[in-house]
Design an enzyme around this catalytic site. Structure first.
Site, short mmCIF file in Angstrom:
data_model
loop_
_atom_site.label_atom_id
_atom_site.label_comp_id
_atom_site.label_asym_id
_atom_site.label_seq_id
_atom_site.Cartn_x
_atom_site.Cartn_y
_atom_site.Cartn_z
N HIS A 283 0.84 -1.20 0.00
CA HIS A 283 0.00 0.00 0.00
C HIS A 283 0.88 1.25 0.00
N ASP B 295 8.73 22.65 -25.08
CA ASP B 295 8.57 21.30 -24.54
C ASP B 295 9.53 21.16 -23.38
N TRP C 76 7.13 -0.26 4.31
CA TRP C 76 7.71 0.38 3.12
C TRP C 76 9.13 0.83 3.38
N SER D 252 14.10 6.36 -13.06
CA SER D 252 13.04 7.18 -13.63
C SER D 252 12.96 8.55 -12.96
N SER D 253 12.98 8.55 -11.62
CA SER D 253 12.85 9.83 -10.92
C SER D 253 14.03 10.73 -11.21
N HIS E 33 13.37 11.27 4.62
CA HIS E 33 12.78 12.53 5.03
C HIS E 33 12.68 13.54 3.88
N GLU F 10 12.34 12.82 1.00
CA GLU F 10 11.28 12.24 0.21
C GLU F 10 9.90 12.80 0.59
N TYR G 97 9.21 15.64 1.71
CA TYR G 97 9.06 16.99 1.16
C TYR G 97 8.96 16.97 -0.36
N SER H 210 -0.35 27.46 -4.16
CA SER H 210 0.04 28.86 -4.36
C SER H 210 -0.48 29.43 -5.68
N HIS I 203 14.82 11.98 13.10
CA HIS I 203 13.61 12.08 13.93
C HIS I 203 12.70 10.88 13.73
N HIS I 204 13.00 10.06 12.73
CA HIS I 204 12.24 8.81 12.58
C HIS I 204 12.84 7.71 13.44
N THR J 214 7.70 26.48 7.09
CA THR J 214 6.39 25.97 6.69
C THR J 214 5.30 26.92 7.18
N LYS K 133 4.79 29.76 4.95
CA LYS K 133 3.95 29.47 3.79
C LYS K 133 2.48 29.54 4.16
N ARG L 266 1.35 0.65 15.26
CA ARG L 266 1.06 0.53 13.84
C ARG L 266 1.57 -0.81 13.31
C1 HEA Z 1 0.56 9.13 -0.35
C2 HEA Z 1 0.49 8.19 0.38
C3 HEA Z 1 -0.70 7.51 0.99
C4 HEA Z 1 -2.04 7.59 0.71
C5 HEA Z 1 -2.74 8.42 -0.33
C6 HEA Z 1 -2.70 6.71 1.63
C7 HEA Z 1 -4.08 6.49 1.66
C8 HEA Z 1 -4.72 5.69 2.58
N1 HEA Z 1 -4.13 4.95 3.57
FE1 HEA Z 1 -2.14 4.78 3.91
N2 HEA Z 1 -0.15 4.63 4.26
C9 HEA Z 1 0.85 5.32 3.63
C10 HEA Z 1 0.69 6.23 2.60
C11 HEA Z 1 -0.54 6.58 2.06
N3 HEA Z 1 -1.77 6.10 2.43
C12 HEA Z 1 2.14 4.97 4.17
C13 HEA Z 1 3.48 5.55 3.74
C14 HEA Z 1 1.89 4.03 5.17
C15 HEA Z 1 2.92 3.35 6.09
C16 HEA Z 1 3.15 1.95 5.66
C17 HEA Z 1 4.07 1.22 6.57
O1 HEA Z 1 3.82 1.18 7.78
O2 HEA Z 1 5.06 0.67 6.07
C18 HEA Z 1 0.45 3.85 5.21
C19 HEA Z 1 -0.20 3.01 6.11
C20 HEA Z 1 -1.57 2.96 6.27
C21 HEA Z 1 -2.22 2.30 7.36
C22 HEA Z 1 -1.54 1.64 8.54
C23 HEA Z 1 -1.28 0.22 8.24
C24 HEA Z 1 -0.53 -0.44 9.32
O3 HEA Z 1 0.13 0.22 10.11
O4 HEA Z 1 -0.60 -1.67 9.34
C25 HEA Z 1 -3.58 2.44 7.16
C26 HEA Z 1 -4.62 1.93 8.06
O5 HEA Z 1 -5.66 2.41 8.14
C27 HEA Z 1 -3.75 3.19 5.95
C28 HEA Z 1 -4.97 3.54 5.39
C29 HEA Z 1 -5.11 4.35 4.27
C30 HEA Z 1 -6.40 4.69 3.71
C31 HEA Z 1 -7.74 4.22 4.21
C32 HEA Z 1 -6.15 5.52 2.65
C33 HEA Z 1 -7.17 6.17 1.76
O6 HEA Z 1 -6.93 7.53 1.71
C34 HEA Z 1 -7.19 5.57 0.41
C35 HEA Z 1 -8.34 6.13 -0.36
C36 HEA Z 1 -8.37 5.62 -1.73
C37 HEA Z 1 -9.03 4.53 -2.11
C38 HEA Z 1 -9.75 3.68 -1.16
C39 HEA Z 1 -8.94 4.09 -3.52
C40 HEA Z 1 -10.09 4.45 -4.33
C41 HEA Z 1 -11.19 3.50 -4.48
C42 HEA Z 1 -11.25 2.23 -4.88
C43 HEA Z 1 -10.18 1.26 -4.74
C44 HEA Z 1 -12.46 1.77 -5.49
C45 HEA Z 1 -13.01 0.59 -4.85
C46 HEA Z 1 -13.63 0.93 -3.58
C47 HEA Z 1 -14.73 0.33 -3.15
C48 HEA Z 1 -15.53 -0.57 -4.01
C49 HEA Z 1 -15.15 0.56 -1.75
N4 HEA Z 1 -2.52 3.49 5.42
C1 HEA Z 2 4.15 14.96 2.90
C2 HEA Z 2 4.69 14.35 3.81
C3 HEA Z 2 5.10 14.83 5.15
C4 HEA Z 2 5.28 16.12 5.63
C5 HEA Z 2 5.10 17.42 4.91
C6 HEA Z 2 5.70 15.97 6.98
C7 HEA Z 2 5.98 17.05 7.80
C8 HEA Z 2 6.52 16.95 9.07
N1 HEA Z 2 6.76 15.78 9.76
FE1 HEA Z 2 6.29 13.91 9.12
N2 HEA Z 2 6.11 12.05 8.40
C9 HEA Z 2 5.68 11.69 7.15
C10 HEA Z 2 5.33 12.55 6.13
C11 HEA Z 2 5.41 13.94 6.23
N3 HEA Z 2 5.76 14.66 7.34
C12 HEA Z 2 5.63 10.26 7.01
C13 HEA Z 2 5.21 9.51 5.75
C14 HEA Z 2 6.05 9.74 8.21
C15 HEA Z 2 6.13 8.28 8.66
C16 HEA Z 2 7.10 7.47 7.93
C17 HEA Z 2 7.07 6.06 8.43
O1 HEA Z 2 7.56 5.81 9.54
O2 HEA Z 2 6.51 5.18 7.73
C18 HEA Z 2 6.35 10.89 9.06
C19 HEA Z 2 6.84 10.76 10.36
C20 HEA Z 2 7.29 11.83 11.10
C21 HEA Z 2 8.05 11.69 12.31
C22 HEA Z 2 8.50 10.38 12.94
C23 HEA Z 2 7.47 9.86 13.84
C24 HEA Z 2 7.82 8.54 14.39
O3 HEA Z 2 7.91 7.57 13.62
O4 HEA Z 2 8.02 8.46 15.59
C25 HEA Z 2 8.30 12.96 12.76
C26 HEA Z 2 9.07 13.28 13.99
O5 HEA Z 2 9.59 14.29 14.16
C27 HEA Z 2 7.71 13.88 11.81
C28 HEA Z 2 7.76 15.26 11.91
C29 HEA Z 2 7.33 16.13 10.93
C30 HEA Z 2 7.46 17.58 11.03
C31 HEA Z 2 8.00 18.35 12.19
C32 HEA Z 2 6.95 18.07 9.85
C33 HEA Z 2 6.92 19.53 9.47
O6 HEA Z 2 7.37 19.74 8.17
C34 HEA Z 2 5.55 20.11 9.62
C35 HEA Z 2 5.59 21.61 9.56
C36 HEA Z 2 4.24 22.24 9.54
C37 HEA Z 2 3.63 22.87 10.57
C38 HEA Z 2 4.25 22.92 11.92
C39 HEA Z 2 2.27 23.45 10.43
C40 HEA Z 2 2.21 24.82 9.86
C41 HEA Z 2 2.96 25.82 10.63
C42 HEA Z 2 2.40 26.87 11.27
C43 HEA Z 2 0.95 27.13 11.25
C44 HEA Z 2 3.33 27.83 11.89
C45 HEA Z 2 3.31 27.92 13.34
C46 HEA Z 2 3.82 26.71 13.97
C47 HEA Z 2 4.65 26.66 15.01
C48 HEA Z 2 5.44 27.80 15.53
C49 HEA Z 2 4.81 25.40 15.71
N4 HEA Z 2 7.10 13.17 10.83
CU LIG Z 3 10.64 12.94 8.50
#
Ligand code: HEA
Ligand code: HEA
Ligand SMILES: [Cu+2]
Ligand code: CUA
Lengths: 295, 528, 421
Positions: free
Chosen positions: B80, B109, B145, B172-173, B256, B258, B260, B271, B305-306, B331, B334, B453
Site C-alpha cells: 500500500h 517542450d 515500506w 526514472s525519478s 525525510h 522524500e 518533502y 500557491s 527524527h524517525h 512551513t 507558507k 502501527r
Molecule cells: C501518499 C500516500 C498515501 C495515501 C494516499 C494513503 C491512503 C490511505 N491509507 Fe495509507 N499509508 C501510507 C501512505 C498513504 N496512504 C504509508 C506511507 C503508510 C505506512 C506503511 C508502513 O507502515 O510501512 C500507510 C499506512 C496505512 C495504514 C496503517 C497500516 C498499518 O500500520 O498496518 C492504514 C490503516 O488504516 C492506511 C490507510 C489508508 C487509507 C484508508 C487511505 C485512503 O486515503 C485511500 C483512499 C483511496 C481509495 C480507497 C482508492 C479508491 C477507491 C477504490 C479502490 C475503489 C473501490 C472501492 C470500493 C468498491 C469501496 N494506510
Molecule cells: C508529505 C509528507 C510529510 C510532511 C510534509 C511531513 C511534515 C513533518 N513531519 Fe512527518 N512524516 C511523514 C510525512 C510527512 N511529514 C511520514 C510519511 C512519516 C512516517 C514514515 C514512516 O515511519 O513510515 C512521518 C513521520 C514523522 C516523524 C516520525 C514519527 C515517528 O515515527 O516516531 C516525525 C518526527 O519528528 C515527523 C515530523 C514532521 C514535522 C516536524 C513536519 C513539518 O514539516 C511540519 C511543519 C508544519 C507545521 C508545523 C504546520 C504549519 C505551521 C504553522 C501554522 C506555523 C506555526 C507553527 C509553530 C510555531 C509550531 N514526521
Molecule cells: Cu521525516
C-alpha cells in the site's frame, strides 16, 4: 511538425527507443532478481536485456549524433546541464557508501566493542572483521572448528598497487585535459594521441584493480564476506571500478567519434561530458585512496 | 509557424497534427501527452494502493483475524505504502510538472523530450515487477515500506524484486528530475527571470534538486541490502561489524527529503489556486521562495527524527529534535502567506479553491502533529503508533493527494477544453474531506491510547475507533469513484472552456487556448 | 475604520472558536484513557504526559489562531458580499514577525523537552538490571547480578481460537486482556530504579510499556538502555506491546509487567523467581512461576555461531521412551507453531513445511543441527540456547513422527548433547 532549424529548440519526433529501452531494463531487472533466486531462465532473460539495451542505446545515440547538426546552442546547454546533474546524482550514490564507511568505522565498531555482554573480548580496531567476521568468511557452520587458519585478513598495502593506481588516474586526468586543450586548438593528431593515452591509462588502472582483487581473495583473505571492512572495501572500489569501465568506454567512443570528425573546436559536448565524468571518477578515487586504503 | 496563443477561439489548430494512437501514446516526446500518461498512471496506482488500504481497513474493522493472515496483512501495509508513495504521489506530481512547467515558463517542450518519455515508461515496468512479487513464493515484501534490515534480510525473492523495482523507479525519478531542472534553468521564455517564475515552477525546481540528491542514496541503501542478502556483505549484520541501524540512517536520509518531495509541489499548486480565487496576487512571493528553499535545506539534517527510539546518543537526539522543530518556521511562513493572500481578497469557492482551503487547513493539522512528533521525549510515546499513521495521512492524503485533486480541477479545463461539472466537483470535495477525517482523525486517539502501527490485530479497547476509521475508509474509497467519473465526463464533453478559464488568472498557461494545443510556444512569448 | 471592525469581529470569532475547541478538547484529553495516554505511573511518564499536553495546547492555540483568521476572511472577504480585492502583496514587517514569533514558540517548547530528555537518558544509579531480549515472537528476560539466576521467556497467552475468527465455528469472543496477556510476566519492584538492557536475537523489536513512558528498540547485536522507577503505591499489572515491525507475529508478542513492592520482590527473588512463600501478595493473575530457562547467557545474533550452551541441568541419564518424548515434544513444539504452523504445513515460500520436509524425514543429524543452530539469514533461529537437550530431543522426535512424517526415529537427549560444542 516541430521546427527542425537552428533558431528553434530541437523537439524530436515520436520515438520508440524509450519504450523499448524500458522493456530491456525490465528484462535486466527481472532477470537479475530471478537469477539471485536460482531460476534457470534468469541468465537468458538477463542477457537478452543487456543485449537489447546495448543495441538500443547504440541506435539511440546514433540517432542523436545524426540529428546533432540541427541542435542549437540551447540544446547543447541542456545536455551540459543534464550531464552535470547526472554526475551530481552519482556523487550522492557514492556518498551513501562513504557515509556507511564513516558510520561503521567511527560509531558502530566502537559501540560493538562496548557491548561486552554480547561480544566479550571484541575490540574496536580498524579495519575490522566485526566480532565474528572471520567465521562469516569461513561460512557459518555449526562446527566452528572448521574455520580455516589465516582467515583473518590482511590489508591491501596502499603504497603498492593502489598508489600506482592513484598515479595512473591522476595522470589520465592530466592527459585528458591536455587533450581538451589541443581539441580546442584544433590540433587533431595530438588530440587523438592524448585521448588514446587516457583510455590506455584507464584500462591499465582496471587491469591493476583486477590484479588487486585477485590478490585480496587468494592471498590476503580479504573478500566480500570478511565482515564489514570487506563489504565497504569491495562495494566502494567495485562501484568505482565499474564507473572507470564506463568512463573509459565513453572516452573510447569519443575517441572514435573524434577520429570520424564529429567534433569541432567549438562544439564537442560528448567530449566534455565524457571528460567531466572522467574527472568525477578520478576524484572519487582520491577519496577512496585516502579513506579506504590509507586511513 | 503561427503563435499558438493567437488561435483563441477553438481547441484545435489546423496544424495541430497529432500522431496516430500507438505513436502518440507509446512513443511520445510531447510533454503534454507524457504528462497525461503520468497522471493516468498515478490515478490507477491510487486505486490499486487504495484497494490495499481497504483490505487493511477491512481486517482492522474488528479485533481478531477476520479475512487475512498477519503475513498477508504485512504485505498489504508494505505494498500500500510503496504504491502510494512511488506510484501515486510522485508520478502524479511529475505529471503536473510535465503538463504545466513548459506552459508556465513559455517553453516549447521539456528540455530532453525522449528522456522524458523514458522516465515515464520505466514506471509501468517497475510496478509490474513490484506487483508481480505477490505471486512469487512467500508473497510480496512484508517488512513495511521502509524495508528495514534485518527483517528484509529474512524475506524471500519478493525483497529482491522490490529492490530492483526501486532501482528502476530511482532511474526514472532521477531522469525526470534532471529534465525538470534543465527545462527550468535553460528554457524559460526571454524576460522570465528566476524571481518571476510561477511558484509551482519554483517548488518543482527545488523538488527536482531533492530528488537528484536523495534517490541515489536510497539506491545505495537497497544495494547494500541486496549484497547483504546474497553476497555475504555485513553492512547491517552486527556479527560482521555492521549495524542494522545504519540501514535506517541511510534510508531516512533519503526518506525525510522524500516526504518533502511529496509536499513541495503540492505547496506550489496551492500557491496558484488561492491567488486565482482570491483575485489577489500571492502574498510574499519571495518569502515563499526562500521558505521552500529553507525547507529543502533543513530536510537534509532532520532524518533521525524517525529513529528517536533506536538508541542514539543524547546529543544526537537533541540535535535532530531542534532541527526538526525548525522546519515549522518556513512551513509556517507558507501557511501565513496563503492565509494573508486570502485576507481581503474577493473570494469565490469553486472546487479548486475548496480543495486549496481544505489542504491548508488539514495539512496544517498534520504539520502540527508532526511538530508534536518532533519533540523527542513525547515521540518515545508516539513512535510506531497510529498517531504517526494519522500524522502522515494528514500531510500525505490531505496534503499531497488533495492538492493534486485540487490541481486537477484547476487545470482540467485547460487540459481538456471542457469545464467539469461544478456541482459534482463540490460534492466530491465534501465527501472526500469528510470521509477523510472520519478515517484518520480517530487514529490520533488510537495512537495516543497505545495502538501500535503495522498490527494485523489489536486489543479490544481499540475497537470503536478502528470501526470509525474503517467506515470512513470505505466511504473515502467510494467517493473516489466520483472523481474518476467527473474526469471521464469532462474529457468526453461539457461546456467549452475559454482560454482563461477563471476570472483573470495569472500565468502564461492561461494565454494559450483550452485545450492547450499539441505544440505550444514554438515561438517563445516575451515576458514584460 | 473597516479594519478596526474587522479586528473586533475577528476577536469575537476567535474567542468563540477558542471556547469551543477548549471545551471539546479538554473533554477529550481528560476523560478517558482511550483518547489519550494511559495514566502514567512513573515520574518520567508523568513528565512526558505533561510535555505532551503542553505542546498539544500550544498547537491547538496556533491552529485556532491561524484558522480563525482564515475562516473570518473566508466569511467576510468573499465576492458574493461584493468585496473588492485589495492588491497588497508583501510586507516585510509581517514576514519578519511571523518568522520570529514561531521561533520563540519553538524555543518555549524545546526547553522542557530538553530537560525531560536528559532525565530519560540517565540510566546511572540503578538498583536492578534486567536484560530484555526480543525474539520472533516472544520476549526473553534475564535478571542480572542477582544471587540467583532468574531468566525466562514470555509468550502470548491468548488462546488461538480467540484470535482466529476465520473459522466461525470454533471462534470464541475475545477476553478482556485479549493480546495483552503472556504466560510468564516480568516482575519488578516499585520504588526502585530499574535499568533494562534491551537487545534482540533476530530482527528489530521494540519494548514498550506506555504507562512507564518507556520505549526502546531492541536491536540485534547491540544493547540499548532504558530505565524506569514505578511509583510506590502503583503496584499492579501493566501491559505493553512490541512496537517495531518484526515479521508475521509482530502483533502477538505483548509485554506484561507485574509491579510488586520491594519486599515482595525480594521474597520472589529469594524463592528463585516464585511467589511461593511470599506473603501478602495481591494475587492477580497471571502469577505463575516462570519456567526458568536453561542458559541465560547465550544470545545468538543473526549469523552468529551460537556459543556452545551449557549442558542441561537435568541429568541426561534418564531413559526416555518414545511416548514421553512425543508428549514433551508436542508441548515444546509450541515454540515452532508460529512459523511452521500447528499442522506442520508452514507458509509456502516463507516458512517451510515440516510435514514431508526433506530435513525432518532425512538424516537425523541435519534435523538436530538446524534446530540447534538455526539457519543464518533466515527466520529459523538457533534454539540451542533456548531449549535444553531434552526439549530439543523431544521436539525433533515429535517432528519426525507427526504431521504425516513416519520415520519412527527416536532422538535421545544424549544425541543432542553430543552436538553441543
Ligand atoms: C501518499 C500516500 C498515501 C495515501 C494516499 C494513503 C491512503 C490511505 N491509507 Fe495509507 N499509508 C501510507 C501512505 C498513504 N496512504 C504509508 C506511507 C503508510 C505506512 C506503511 C508502513 O507502515 O510501512 C500507510 C499506512 C496505512 C495504514 C496503517 C497500516 C498499518 O500500520 O498496518 C492504514 C490503516 O488504516 C492506511 C490507510 C489508508 C487509507 C484508508 C487511505 C485512503 O486515503 C485511500 C483512499 C483511496 C481509495 C480507497 C482508492 C479508491 C477507491 C477504490 C479502490 C475503489 C473501490 C472501492 C470500493 C468498491 C469501496 N494506510
Ligand atoms: C508529505 C509528507 C510529510 C510532511 C510534509 C511531513 C511534515 C513533518 N513531519 Fe512527518 N512524516 C511523514 C510525512 C510527512 N511529514 C511520514 C510519511 C512519516 C512516517 C514514515 C514512516 O515511519 O513510515 C512521518 C513521520 C514523522 C516523524 C516520525 C514519527 C515517528 O515515527 O516516531 C516525525 C518526527 O519528528 C515527523 C515530523 C514532521 C514535522 C516536524 C513536519 C513539518 O514539516 C511540519 C511543519 C508544519 C507545521 C508545523 C504546520 C504549519 C505551521 C504553522 C501554522 C506555523 C506555526 C507553527 C509553530 C510555531 C509550531 N514526521
Ligand atoms: Cu521525516
Ligand atoms: Cu517484535 Cu514486533
Amino acid at each position: 511538425m516541430s521546427a527542425h532549424s537552428k533558431d528553434h529548440y530541437f523537439v524530436p519526433d515520436a520515438s520508440a527507443y524509450p519504450f523499448l529501452c524500458s522493456i530491456a531494463l525490465f528484462c535486466i531487472a527481472m532477470g537479475g532478481a530471478s537469477y539471485l533466486n536460482g531460476y534457470t531462465f534468469a541468465p537468458t532473460l538477463m542477457s537478452a536485456g543487456f543485449l537489447g539495451m546495448a543495441v538500443l542505446l547504440f541506435i539511440w545515440f546514433r540517432k542523436v549524433i545524426i540529428e546533432s547538426p540541427d541542435y542549437n546552442m540551447d540544446v547543447d546547454k541542456s545536455f551540459r546541464m543534464g550531464m552535470s546533474w547526472f554526475i551530481f546524482s552519482e556523487v550522492m550514490f557514492f556518498a551513501a557508501f562513504f557515509g556507511a564507511l564513516y558510520y561503521i568505522r567511527t560509531l558502530a565498531i566502537p559501540w560493538l566493542a562496548d557491548t561486552e555482554l554480547l561480544w566479550p573480548g571484541f575490540e574496536a580496531t580498524w579495519p575490522s572483521t566485526g566480532p565474528l567476521g572471520a567465521e562469516l568468511l569461513a561460512g557459518v557452520h555449526p562446527d566452528a572448528s572448521s574455520i580455516a587458519e589465516g582467515t583473518k585478513f590482511a590489508l591491501v598495502d596502499p603504497w603498492h598497487l593502489p598508489l600506482y593506481n592513484t598515479l595512473l588516474l591522476l595522470a589520465s586526468s592530466v592527459t585528458l585535459t591536455i587533450g581538451h586543450h589541443t581539441l580546442r586548438a584544433s590540433k587533431r593528431r595530438q588530440t587523438v594521441f592524448w585521448l588514446a593515452l587516457t583510455v590506455v591509462l584507464g584500462a591499465f588502472f582496471l587491469f591493476l584493480q583486477v590484479e588487486e582483487y585477485i590478490e585480496a581473495y587468494t592471498q590476503l583473505g580479504l573478500t566480500l564476506g570478511t565482515g564489514v571492512y570487506g563489504s565497504t572495501f569491495f562495494l566502494l572500489t567495485g562501484f568505482h571500478g565499474f564507473h572507470v569501465t564506463l568512463g573509459a568506454f565513453i572516452l573510447l567512443v569519443v575517441l572514435i567519434r573524434y577520429m570520424k570528425g564529429h567534433f569541432t573546436a567549438e562544439k564537442h559536448f560528448a567530449f566534455e561530458g565524457g571528460a567531466w565524468y572522467w574527472h568525477f571518477v578520478d576524484t572519487v578515487w582520491v577519496g577512496l585512496f585516502i579513506f579506504v586504503y590509507i586511513l | 509557424m503561427s503563435h499558438a496563443a493567437t488561435a483563441g477561439d477553438h481547441g484545435h489548430d489546423d496544424h495541430d497534427h497529432k500522431p496516430p494512437f500507438f505513436q502518440r501514446w507509446f512513443m511520445s516526446t510531447n510533454h503534454k501527452d507524457i504528462g497525461t500518461l503520468y497522471l493516468i498512471f498515478s490515478l490507477t496506482m491510487l486505486f490499486v494502493g487504495g484497494a490495499m488500504a481497504l483490505v487493511i481497513r477491512a481486517e482492522l474493522f474488528q479485533p481478531g483475524l477476520q479475512f487475512i493472515d498477519p503475513h498477508f496483512f504485512n504485505q498489504m501495509t508494505t505494498m500500500h505504502a510503496l504504491i502510494m508513495v512511488f506510484g501515486a504521489v510522485m508520478p502524479g506530481f511529475v505529471g503536473f510538472a510535465n503538463w504545466m512547467v513548459p506552459l508556465m515558463i513559455g517553453a516549447p517542450d521539456m528540455a530532453l523530450p525522449r528522456m522524458n518519455n523514458w522516465s515515464f515508461w520505466i514506471l509501468p515496468f517497475a510496478f509490474t515487477i513490484l506487483l508481480s512479487s505477490f505471486f512469487v513464493p512467500g508473497g510480496a515484501p512484508a517488512s513495511g515500506w521502509t524495508l528495514y534490515a534485518p527483517l528484509t534480510i529474512q524475506g524471500g525473492m519478493s525483497v529482491d524484486m522490490a529492490i530492483v523495482a526501486i532501482h528502476m523507479m530511482g532511474i526514472s525519478s532521477i531522469m525526470g528530475a534532471i529534465n525538470v531542472i534543465v527545462t527550468v534553468l535553460n528554457m524559460r521564455a526571454p524576460g522570465m527571470t528566476l524571481m518571476k517564475m510561477p511558484m509551482f515552477v519554483w517548488t518543482w525546481l527545488i523538488t527536482a534538486f531533492l530528488l537528484i540528491a536523495v534517490m541515489p542514496v536510497f539506491a545505495g541503501a537497497v544495494t547494500m541490502l541486496l549484497t547483504d542478502r546474497h553476497f555475504g556483505t555485513a553492512f547491517f549484520n552486527p556479527a560482521g561489524g555492521g549495524d542494522p541501524v545504519l540501514y535506517q540512517h541511510i534510508f531516512w536520509f533519503f526518506g525525510h527529503p522524500e516526504v518533502y518531495i511529496m509536499i513541495l509541489p503540492a505547496f506550489g499548486i496551492i500557491s496558484h489556486i488561492i491567488p486565482t480565487f482570491a483575485r489577489k496576487p500571492l502574498f510574499g512571493y519571495s518569502s515563499m521562495v526562500f521558505a521552500t528553499a529553507a525547507i529543502a535545506f533543513l530536510s537534509f539534517i532532520v532524518w533521525a527524527h524517525h529513529m528517536f527510539t533506536v538508541g542514539m546518543p543524547l546529543q544526537g537526539e537533541l540535535f535532530f529534535m531542534y532541527a526538526t522543530m525548525l522546519i515549522s518556521v518556513p512551513t509556517g511562513v507558507k501557511v501565513f502567506n496563503w492565509v494573508t493572500t486570502m485576507w481581503r481578497g474577493s473570494m469565490t469557492f469553486e472546487t479548486p479553491m475548496l480543495y486549496a482551503i481544505g489542504v491548508v487547513f488539514l495539512f496544517t493539522l498534520g504539520g502540527l502533529s508532526g511538530l508534536m512528533l518532533a519533540i523527542t521525549p513525547a515521540d518515545f510515546q508516539y513512535h510506531d503508533t497510529y498517531f504517526v499513521v494519522a500524522h502522515f495521512h494528514y500531510v500525505l492524503f490531505s496534503g499531497a493527494v488533495m492538492a493534486m485533486m485540487g490541481g486537477a480541477f484547476f487545470w482540467l479545463p485547460k487540459w481538456t477544453g471542457h469545464m467539469y461539472n461544478e456541482t459534482l466537483g463540490k460534492i466530491h470535495f465534501w465527501l472526500t474531506a469528510i470521509f477523510f477525517n472520519i478515517t484518520f482523525f480517530p487514529q490520533h486517539f488510537l495512537g495516543l491510547a497505545g495502538m501500535p502501527r503495522r498490527y494485523a490485530d489489536y486489543p479490544v479497547q481499540f475497537t470503536e475507533f478502528n470501526q470509525w476509521s474503517s467506515f470512513g475508509a470505505f466511504g473515502l474509497g467510494i467517493s473516489q469513484l466520483l472523481f474518476v467519473y467527473i474526469i471521464v465526463a469532462t474529457v468526453r464533453g461539457g461546456k467549452k472552456a475559454t482560454a482563461e478559464v477563471w476570472d483573470n488568472p495569472e500565468g502564461l498557461e492561461w494565454t494559450v487556448p483550452s485545450p492547450a494545443p499539441f505544440h505550444t510556444f514554438d515561438e517563445p512569448p516575451v515576458i514584460r | 475604520m473597516v479594519l478596526s471592525q474587522h479586528i473586533k469581529s475577528f476577536a469575537k470569532i476567535s474567542a468563540f472558536g477558542t471556547f469551543l475547541m477548549t471545551t471539546l478538547f479538554s473533554g477529550l484529553a481528560q476523560a478517558e484513557y482511550r483518547l489519550n495516554f494511559q495514566d502514567p505511573v512513573t515520574e518520567v511518564a508523568r513528565d512526558i504526559f505533561g510535555l505532551h499536553m503542553l505542546i498539544f495546547w500550544i498547537c491547538v492555540a496556533i491552529f485556532v489562531a491561524v484558522f480563525s483568521v482564515m475562516f473570518y476572511s473566508i466569511f467576510a472577504h468573499r465576492k458574493s458580499k461584493n468585496y473588492e480585492p485589495a492588491q497588497f502583496s508583501h510586507s516585510t514587517t509581517v514576514e519578519i514577525v511571523w518568522t520570529i514569533v514561531p521561533f520563540i514558540i519553538l524555543v518555549i517548547m524545546a526547553i522542557p523537552a530538553t530537560k525531560v530528555l536528559i532525565k530519560m537518558e540517565d540510566t546511572t544509579k540503578s538498583e536492578l538490571t534486567i536484560k530484555i531480549t526480543g525474539y520472533q515472537w516472544k520476549w526473553g528476560y534475564d535478571y542480572l547480578g542477582l544471587d540467583q539466576d532468574i531468566s525466562f521467556y514470555a509468550t502470548l497467552a491468548t488462546p488461538r481460537n480467540q484470535i482466529d475468527q476465520f473459522d466461525k465455528e470454533n471462534a470464541e469472543p475475545q477476553g478482556e486482556n485479549y493480546l495483552l496477556e503472556t504466560d510468564n510476566v516480568l516482575v519488578v519492584p516499585s520504588g526502585r530504579k530499574i535499568r533494562a538492557l534491551i537487545t534482540a536475537n533476530d530482527v528489530i523489536h521494540a519494548w514498550w510499556i506506555p504507562a512507564f513512558g518507556t520505549k526502546k528498540d531492541a536491536i540485534p547485536g547491540y544493547i540499548n538502555e532504558l530505565w524506569f522507577n514505578v511509583d510506590v503505591g502503583k503496584e499492579g499489572i501493566y501491559r505493553g506491546q512490541c512496537a517495531e515491525l518484526c515479521g508475521k507475529d509482530h502483533a502477538f508478542m505483548p509485554i506484561v509487567v507485574q509491579v510488586v513492592t520491594g519486599a515482595e520482590f525480594d521474597g520472589w527473588v529469594a524463592a528463585g523467581g516464585s511467589f511461593d512463600g511470599v506473603e501478602s501478595i495481591a494475587q492477580e493473575p497471571p502469577l505463575e512461576t516462570p519456567e526458568v530457562k536453561v542458559d541465560a547467557a547465550t544470545s545468538s545474533v543473526i549469523d552468529a555461531i551460537v556459543p556452545a550452551a551449557q549442558a542441561s541441568d537435568q541429568p541426561s541419564s534418564k531413559t526416555w521412551t518414545k511416548e514421553e518424548l512425543m508428549t514433551k515434544g508436542e508441548s515444546v513444539g509450541a515454540n515452532c507453531l508460529a512459523c511452521h504452523g500447528s499442522d506442520g504445513k508452514g507458509i509456502p515460500g516463507v516458512f517451510p513445511a515440516i510435514a514431508g520436509s526433506a530435513i525432518a524425514t532425512g538424516p537425523i543429524d541435519d534435523h538436530i543441527k538446524i534446530v540447534m543452530f538455526g539457519k543464518p539469514g533466515t527466520a529459523m533461529a538457533a534454539f540451542a540456547g533456548q531449549l535444553n537437550d531434552e526439549q530439543i530431543a523431544a521436539v525433533v522426535t515429535y517432528q519426525r513422527n507427526s504431521f504425516g512424517n513416519e520415520t519412527g526415529d527416536v532422538v535421545l537427549p544424549a544425541d543432542v548433547k553430543a552436538k553441543r560444542n
